[in-house]
Design a protein around this motif. Structure first.
Motif, mmCIF file in Angstrom:
data_model
loop_
_atom_site.group_PDB
_atom_site.id
_atom_site.type_symbol
_atom_site.label_atom_id
_atom_site.label_comp_id
_atom_site.label_asym_id
_atom_site.label_seq_id
_atom_site.Cartn_x
_atom_site.Cartn_y
_atom_site.Cartn_z
ATOM 1 N N LEU A 90 -8.145 42.918 -2.603
ATOM 2 C CA LEU A 90 -7.228 42.194 -1.739
ATOM 3 C C LEU A 90 -6.605 43.144 -0.722
ATOM 4 O O LEU A 90 -6.537 44.354 -0.940
ATOM 5 C CB LEU A 90 -6.116 41.530 -2.570
ATOM 6 N N ASP A 91 -6.134 42.584 0.379
ATOM 7 C CA ASP A 91 -5.430 43.374 1.385
ATOM 8 C C ASP A 91 -4.113 43.849 0.785
ATOM 9 O O ASP A 91 -3.263 43.033 0.403
ATOM 10 C CB ASP A 91 -5.161 42.491 2.614
ATOM 11 N N LYS B 74 -0.809 42.499 2.741
ATOM 12 C CA LYS B 74 -0.573 41.082 3.045
ATOM 13 C C LYS B 74 -0.111 40.347 1.789
ATOM 14 O O LYS B 74 -0.701 40.518 0.718
ATOM 15 C CB LYS B 74 -1.867 40.450 3.579
ATOM 16 N N VAL C 236 0.539 37.832 -1.300
ATOM 17 C CA VAL C 236 -0.432 37.080 -2.113
ATOM 18 C C VAL C 236 0.271 35.918 -2.802
ATOM 19 O O VAL C 236 1.300 36.100 -3.467
ATOM 20 C CB VAL C 236 -1.100 37.979 -3.168
ATOM 21 N N ARG D 138 -2.867 30.550 5.625
ATOM 22 C CA ARG D 138 -3.946 31.551 5.686
ATOM 23 C C ARG D 138 -3.527 32.748 6.531
ATOM 24 O O ARG D 138 -3.857 33.890 6.208
ATOM 25 C CB ARG D 138 -5.203 30.927 6.275
ATOM 26 N N ARG E 217 -0.429 33.707 7.109
ATOM 27 C CA ARG E 217 0.771 34.365 6.561
ATOM 28 C C ARG E 217 0.499 35.104 5.253
ATOM 29 O O ARG E 217 1.147 36.099 4.944
ATOM 30 C CB ARG E 217 1.841 33.288 6.338
ATOM 31 N N GLN F 105 -2.388 35.741 1.576
ATOM 32 C CA GLN F 105 -3.666 35.597 0.878
ATOM 33 C C GLN F 105 -3.479 34.590 -0.249
ATOM 34 O O GLN F 105 -2.474 34.620 -0.959
ATOM 35 C CB GLN F 105 -4.118 36.937 0.310
ATOM 36 N N THR G 88 -12.993 32.112 4.934
ATOM 37 C CA THR G 88 -11.968 33.072 5.347
ATOM 38 C C THR G 88 -11.763 34.075 4.222
ATOM 39 O O THR G 88 -11.784 33.703 3.042
ATOM 40 C CB THR G 88 -10.634 32.373 5.655
ATOM 41 N N SER H 268 -9.052 35.295 3.511
ATOM 42 C CA SER H 268 -7.686 35.096 3.025
ATOM 43 C C SER H 268 -7.621 34.208 1.786
ATOM 44 O O SER H 268 -6.550 34.042 1.211
ATOM 45 C CB SER H 268 -6.813 34.469 4.128
#
Length: 405
Positions: free
Chosen positions: A208-209, A212, A214, A239, A241, A243, A267, A269
């Motif tokens: 995961l990022d 960002k 979750v 999406r 804003r 994950q 995506t 995300s």
């Protein structure tokens, strides 16, 4: 004190679970894993009570139960409330339990447990009925897997109740249960939920990022998700804003449906997974959890200090769970009057509120509830199963289990 080589025969613990809701199984699994190493002086065996005792009826009962909860929750809630305080079992319930009495007695005679631990209320009722008829004297431990005290959990021949919060303990006292028979241990969950870790590390481990937010979306072990929960997948605002991670549990149909919808507009995300063994890592990676308030899922989230938005509790124990968790400040109940998407976005954009909820979870959670559960059981003074030796070397056993943790 015995040395390792002098320990007498292991304690035999028979754990009776059920799969009408995944929490009963997960609590049983946590208790069995909590025995520790292969050379542990406790030998725990988990058996699904319904599958074992009612093999032919079980698939039908499970299907009807899950469909009933999903399609007619108000009816389920009506029967739950009607029977909540009635500690005298109905004639139908007694008749149903008696159908399996012979098989249950055979199971106990075959396994010869030193203690029976029930994480499923029908199993507790059945063992208590055996004891009432003088057919067994095995110590009976009931693990209440919700933050509620429905009468079905409360059986006259129970030696010990393990409960998730002081709220449930007080409710049992009001029913006339002695405080010596109740221990507030927390609902048993695996020790992995108490291992150290930070969100950024968990996110990197899961691909995961790390920067960002979750949002974790769960429908319990059975993956029951409402249409509003599924609709979040289509939100461009969400999406952009955050994950989104959907955990579908054992619900393969829900997973396939979400995957097909995601394929229409892919995506990075959005992630969709089924049943995962490392759910503690997904919780550790998340900023908030959107879930139905099942006892086990919410206990795991509290252990991970994960703020929760509780979605449409099923009338009955889920409503009671939601009330306790909201009162403790660890969760917010989603309003029926507002769009779910708006409430998710609002919570994601409130870092101060999320931080406060994490602090409240720190206060509310019970540390290492599975270890505490075993400690409470080793203090049992009740007599053993017919003809079996008394609990061996309790102090040594307790210390050995502690070492495993």
């Amino acid at each position: 004190m015995y040395t390792k080589n002098q320990l007498p025969a292991p304690v035999r613990a028979l754990i009776l679970a059920g799969d009408l809701g995944d929490g009963h199984r997960q609590a049983a699994r946590a208790l069995a894993q909590g025995c520790g190493r292969p050379d542990s002086p406790v030998q725990a065996e988990v058996i699904d009570y319904m599958q074992e005792i009612y093999a032919l009826l079980h698939p039908v009962i499970r299907y009807c139960f899950l469909k009933g909860v999903e399609k007619a929750p108000s009816l389920y809630g009506y029967f739950y409330r009607k029977s909540r305080m009635n500690e005298e079992m109905s004639l139908f319930s007694k008749s149903f339990l008696k159908l399996g009495m012979s098989k249950l007695l055979g199971l106990l005679r075959d396994r010869k447990p030193d203690v029976v631990i029930c994480t499923f209320p029908l199993a507790s009722a059945a063992v208590s009925l055996l004891k009432a008829q003088g057919l067994s004297s095995v110590p009976l431990v009931t693990v209440i897997t919700d933050y509620a005290d429905h009468a079905l959990w409360v059986q006259p021949h129970t030696d010990l109740y393990l409960v998730g919060s002081e709220h449930v303990a007080q409710a049992l006292y009001r029913r006339g249960i002695s405080s010596s028979c109740v221990s507030v241990t927390g609902i048993p969950i695996r020790k992995s939920f108490f291992e150290p870790g930070d969100r950024e590390t968990f996110r990197r481990q899961l691909g995961l990022d790390p920067l960002k937010p979750v949002v974790l979306v769960m429908g319990g072990g059975c993956g029951l998700m409402g249409k509003d929960m599924r609709a979040l997948l289509r939100s461009e605002a969400l999406r952009l804003r955050a994950q989104l991670v959907f955990v579908c549990g054992s619900n393969a149909a829900a997973k396939q449906s979400l995957e097909e919808e995601l394929a229409l507009k892919p995506t990075p995300s959005v992630r969709i997974v089924g049943f995962v063994e490392d759910i503690h890592r997904w919780m550790g990676a998340a900023d908030m959890l959107l879930t139905k308030p099942g006892g086990l899922t919410t206990s795991e989230a509290v252990a991970m200090k994960l703020p929760m938005l509780l979605y449409k509790p099923i009338p009955g124990q889920e409503e009671e769970n939601a009330a306790v968790l909201e009162g403790a400040g660890v969760a917010i109940r989603a309003s029926k009057e507002r769009k779910l998407l708006d409430q998710v976005l609002e919570l994601i954009d409130s870092p101060g509120l999320l931080a406060t909820m994490r602090q409240q979870a720190e206060r509310f959670r019970c540390e290492q509830p599975t270890q505490r559960a075993w400690d409470a059981m080793f203090r049992l003074q009740a007599g053993p199963y017919e003809g079996s030796p008394a609990w061996p070397a309790v102090a040594s056993v307790r210390e050995s289990v502690r070492e495993a943790w």
